[in-house]
Design a protein around this motif. Structure first.
Motif, mmCIF file in Angstrom:
data_model
loop_
_atom_site.group_PDB
_atom_site.id
_atom_site.type_symbol
_atom_site.label_atom_id
_atom_site.label_comp_id
_atom_site.label_asym_id
_atom_site.label_seq_id
_atom_site.Cartn_x
_atom_site.Cartn_y
_atom_site.Cartn_z
ATOM 1 N N GLU A 290 23.787 0.997 -28.730
ATOM 2 C CA GLU A 290 22.613 1.256 -29.556
ATOM 3 C C GLU A 290 22.120 2.667 -29.272
ATOM 4 N N VAL A 291 21.821 3.418 -30.339
ATOM 5 C CA VAL A 291 21.450 4.821 -30.186
ATOM 6 C C VAL A 291 20.305 5.179 -31.129
ATOM 7 N N HIS A 292 19.680 6.318 -30.826
ATOM 8 C CA HIS A 292 18.765 6.960 -31.779
ATOM 9 C C HIS A 292 19.638 7.801 -32.694
ATOM 10 N N PHE A 293 19.584 7.516 -33.992
ATOM 11 C CA PHE A 293 20.459 8.172 -34.956
ATOM 12 C C PHE A 293 19.626 9.103 -35.827
ATOM 13 N N HIS A 294 20.042 10.368 -35.889
ATOM 14 C CA HIS A 294 19.302 11.384 -36.661
ATOM 15 C C HIS A 294 20.154 11.865 -37.829
ATOM 16 N N HIS A 295 19.580 11.799 -39.025
ATOM 17 C CA HIS A 295 20.233 12.319 -40.224
ATOM 18 C C HIS A 295 19.173 12.963 -41.087
ATOM 19 N N GLY A 296 19.382 14.227 -41.441
ATOM 20 C CA GLY A 296 18.341 14.934 -42.179
ATOM 21 C C GLY A 296 17.066 14.948 -41.363
ATOM 22 N N ALA A 297 15.991 14.490 -41.950
ATOM 23 C CA ALA A 297 14.720 14.431 -41.230
ATOM 24 C C ALA A 297 14.406 13.025 -40.731
ATOM 25 N N GLU A 299 14.952 9.559 -38.345
ATOM 26 C CA GLU A 299 15.439 8.994 -37.088
ATOM 27 C C GLU A 299 15.343 7.473 -37.190
ATOM 28 N N VAL A 300 16.462 6.775 -36.921
ATOM 29 C CA VAL A 300 16.482 5.310 -36.938
ATOM 30 C C VAL A 300 17.288 4.825 -35.746
ATOM 31 N N MET A 301 17.119 3.543 -35.434
ATOM 32 C CA MET A 301 17.975 2.920 -34.427
ATOM 33 C C MET A 301 19.253 2.445 -35.116
ATOM 34 N N ALA A 302 20.373 2.572 -34.434
ATOM 35 C CA ALA A 302 21.663 2.191 -35.013
ATOM 36 C C ALA A 302 22.613 1.760 -33.901
ATOM 37 N N ARG A 303 23.712 1.107 -34.326
ATOM 38 C CA ARG A 303 24.778 0.757 -33.386
ATOM 39 C C ARG A 303 26.068 1.435 -33.807
ATOM 40 N N VAL A 304 26.844 1.849 -32.803
ATOM 41 C CA VAL A 304 28.098 2.550 -33.039
ATOM 42 C C VAL A 304 29.258 1.598 -32.782
ATOM 43 N N TYR A 305 30.154 1.475 -33.763
ATOM 44 C CA TYR A 305 31.323 0.595 -33.655
ATOM 45 C C TYR A 305 32.581 1.457 -33.783
ATOM 46 N N GLU A 325 19.821 -1.146 -39.600
ATOM 47 C CA GLU A 325 19.093 -2.343 -40.009
ATOM 48 C C GLU A 325 18.596 -2.228 -41.445
ATOM 49 N N GLU A 326 18.442 -1.011 -41.938
ATOM 50 C CA GLU A 326 18.009 -0.799 -43.319
ATOM 51 C C GLU A 326 18.861 0.323 -43.919
ATOM 52 N N PRO A 327 19.043 0.328 -45.239
ATOM 53 C CA PRO A 327 19.939 1.310 -45.849
ATOM 54 C C PRO A 327 19.439 2.747 -45.704
ATOM 55 N N LEU A 328 20.382 3.673 -45.563
ATOM 56 C CA LEU A 328 20.100 5.105 -45.552
ATOM 57 C C LEU A 328 20.936 5.770 -46.648
ATOM 58 N N PHE A 341 19.558 5.887 -25.883
ATOM 59 C CA PHE A 341 18.326 5.105 -25.884
ATOM 60 C C PHE A 341 17.527 5.360 -24.608
ATOM 61 N N SER A 342 18.239 5.367 -23.493
ATOM 62 C CA SER A 342 17.594 5.643 -22.209
ATOM 63 C C SER A 342 18.668 6.084 -21.204
#
Length: 639
Positions: A290-297, A299-305, A325-328, A341-342
């Motif tokens: 689980e990571v902090h994911f930044h795209h454009g402006a 920031e959302v939480m996401a998982r990397v597979y 968790e929600e569409p981007l 995350f930490s």
């Protein structure tokens, strides 16, 4: 084309003071920023260059707690001004900001050694050498380095000249004409309403046009535009832009939203990303992290597979799927940044290769198919995207975000691929395309299906379009099904005859024993007339079960030789046709109702045959039942 410069560097190294000294614009607008003496939010300024152009400037915060704000601002910049205080040298956020710029695809910039008035020449030279050595392996290796002082004005003219030279020779890479503006500020102006700001990444927008807010889907009118302090009617790509929106409240918008034209972006909860783990990261990035994911402006939480491994080691690059968790809303080639995350620090970044990803099995052929997206460009990416999506196909609007091509270039590429039968449009209304290789594979599948059908049903001449659609084509888009069968018929791969599809070599032919069976069945029923034999009486002497003889009965029905009255009861067709004519004649003599006894007298049949035949006449809409009696249907009488 307009150019945007962003600042980067450690807290308290003088980024905002330097921008104010260069431009006369104070980027610290918040009371808390002025009270604490640090930049918290993004700041914006502009610098008029000697050639008459205006350079946009994004000033970012340097404190580690506000790196997410820094990423939001850096997402739209073309080159960076790395600010390093001469009295401190390279510090933690110097390194992290530089890594973030690298991950975001920034490939040019220059360095300002601020607070030069606070150190002696020997110290300044030492800091200059240390900085040059540190930057050598980065994209800023060999970049101009100018000592400056925002207090005394030392070096400001030289820095302005270096910035102007870099901007003059800079050619931003913005291939797409798909307008997008990531929102980094939302506020309200009295008398004007809701205003958002951002750097338009591509395309252009004009006053009066309608825009849509992604991923929320809300729409609004562009009431006004401002670029670098001036009101304009049209805002091009690469310019800091303020957009006055009509029809939306401030509460309906947030940083990270994207403005674009209606129905031009397609938010998704899965992206395929080419990801690089920073060499400076102390540990590998694990699968499902689980990571902090930044795209454009945003920031959302996401998982990397990861698709082909369990972890991504520092310095390595691999394909992965990022799930939200929600569409981007993203576009092919967009840059992304990942922070752990930490502890909260930048660990990886890369670019989107498919913003309309679908969950796939790890280590599968589908996972390998995504690999083609990271290796090609232009036509290659277009072809790979079509092959990856398979039979569902892609609209031209979707292909714009899946290739980041300019719309005219995309149309040309589709024309070239179409000429080579590598991309085929199967729906003109929605302008939907499918890969030529997918079409070829589906037509091969169709011929195999028809071959199996012919082996299973040798007595049937072919399959009707509706039956073929509900069996072989049931999982295909309707328009693609019709496109495929008609294309196969034009190619001669299948034959369309009497609205039946069959393989070209298929003919209804009977083996000698089957021919005898057909002849025996037909003879028995023709001899029986209105008192046909029992099925067992026909088939028993021949040693054949009805299951084996069913294709013969079906063929005789198709030929119009036999008529099925009910399950396992057949009549020779001429017999029932003659009876039907007699019933119509009976009513034509002026009679209104036929009692069961009238029918028995007319036909000379027992209850065993008369009742099923009366019910069949009802079903065929010759008669209609009224109580125990029958009447001629009016439609039939008129006919």
């Amino acid at each position: 084309m307009p150019v945007i410069m962003g600042t980067a560097g450690h807290i308290d190294h003088g980024k905002t003071s330097l921008v104010r000294a260069l431009t006369g614009i104070d980027c610290d607008r918040l009371a808390e920023e002025k009270r604490r003496g640090i930049t918290i939010e993004l700041g914006f300024a502009f610098l008029d260059l000697p050639d008459g152009s205006r350079l946009g400037i994004v000033d970012v915060p340097g404190h580690e707690r506000f790196v997410k704000n820094m990423v939001a601002g850096a997402a739209g910049i073309d080159f960076v001004l790395l600010v390093i205080a001469a009295d401190e040298g390279i510090m933690p956020q110097t390194r992290e900001h530089l890594e973030i710029c690298s991950l975001l695809g920034v490939q040019a910039g220059l360095v300002a050694l601020t607070k030069a008035d606070m150190v002696d020449e020997e110290w300044l030279e030492m800091v200059r050498d240390e900085t040059a050595r540190y930057l050598e392996p980065t994209f800023l290796g060999g970049a101009p380095m100018v000592p400056v002082s925002a207090v005394t004005g030392q070096g400001l003219d030289e820095l302005r000249a270096a910035i102007a030279a870099l901007a003059a020779g800079f050619a931003p890479r913005r291939r797409s004409d798909l307008f997008r503006l990531p929102v980094d500020r939302v506020f309200s102006i009295k008398g004007h309403g809701t205003v958002v700001t951002g750097t338009s990444l591509a395309g252009k927008i004009a006053v009066g046009e309608e825009v849509q807010v992604y991923p929320k889907g809300r729409k609004a009118k562009v009431r006004g535009l401002e670029c670098h302090g001036a009101m304009v009617n049209e805002a091009p790509a690469g310019v800091r832009t303020a957009v006055n929106l009509g029809g939306l409240e401030v509460s309906e918008l947030e940083r990270g939203d994207v403005l674009a034209r209606p129905d031009s972006l397609f938010p998704s909860q899965v992206w395929d990303v080419e990801l690089t783990c920073l060499a400076s990261t102390p540990r590998s990035l694990k699968h499902r992290k689980e990571v902090h994911f930044h795209h454009g402006a945003r920031e959302v939480m996401a998982r990397v597979y990861f698709l082909d491994r369990e972890e991504l080691k520092p310095g390595d690059t691999a394909l992965c799927q990022v799930r939200f968790e929600e569409p981007l809303a993203g576009v092919y080639g967009d840059r992304v940044v990942l922070r752990s995350f930490s502890p909260l620090r930048t660990i990886a970044g890369g670019r989107i290769v498919n913003p309309l990803g679908r969950r796939v099995r790890r280590f599968s052929s589908q996972a390998k198919g995504i690999e083609a997206l990271r290796l090609g460009q232009g036509e290659d990416v277009l072809r790979a995207q079509l092959e990856l999506v398979g039979p569902s196909g892609l609209t031209q609007a979707q292909l714009l975000i899946l290739t980041d091509m300019e719309s005219k270039a995309l149309e040309k590429a589709l024309g070239l691929l179409g000429g080579r039968q590598e991309a085929l449009q199967f729906d003109r209304e929605t302008r939907t395309y499918v890969a030529g290789s997918v079409v070829a594979g589906l037509i091969d599948c169709l011929t195999r299906f028809l071959g199996e059908f012919h082996r299973r049903e040798p007595m049937r001449p072919g399959l009707a379009r509706g039956e073929l659609a509900s069996t072989w084509g049931r999982e295909l888009p309707s328009k693609l099904f019709h496109f495929l069968v008609e294309r196969a018929a034009r190619q001669g791969t299948v034959t369309l005859e009497n609205d039946l599809f069959r393989l070209p070599g298929h003919r209804v032919s009977l083996a000698s024993d089957t021919a005898k069976l057909r002849e025996a069945v037909l003879t028995a029923y023709e001899a029986g007339g209105l008192t046909p034999p029992n099925l067992k009486d026909v088939l028993g002497p021949l040693g054949v079960e009805f299951k084996e003889a069913a294709p013969v009965f079906k063929m005789l029905q198709d030929e119009g030789k036999l008529t099925k009255i009910k399950e396992e009861m057949y009549f020779a067709t001429p017999a029932v046709t003659g009876l039907t004519d007699r019933v119509r004649a009976w009513f034509a003599a002026g009679r209104e109702e036929m009692e069961p006894s009238d029918f028995r007298d007319l036909s000379g049949l027992s209850r065993k045959y008369s009742i099923p035949l009366l019910e069949w006449l009802d079903k065929e809409k010759v008669t209609v039942r009224v109580g125990d009696n029958r009447r001629l249907r009016k439609r039939d009488a008129v006919g």
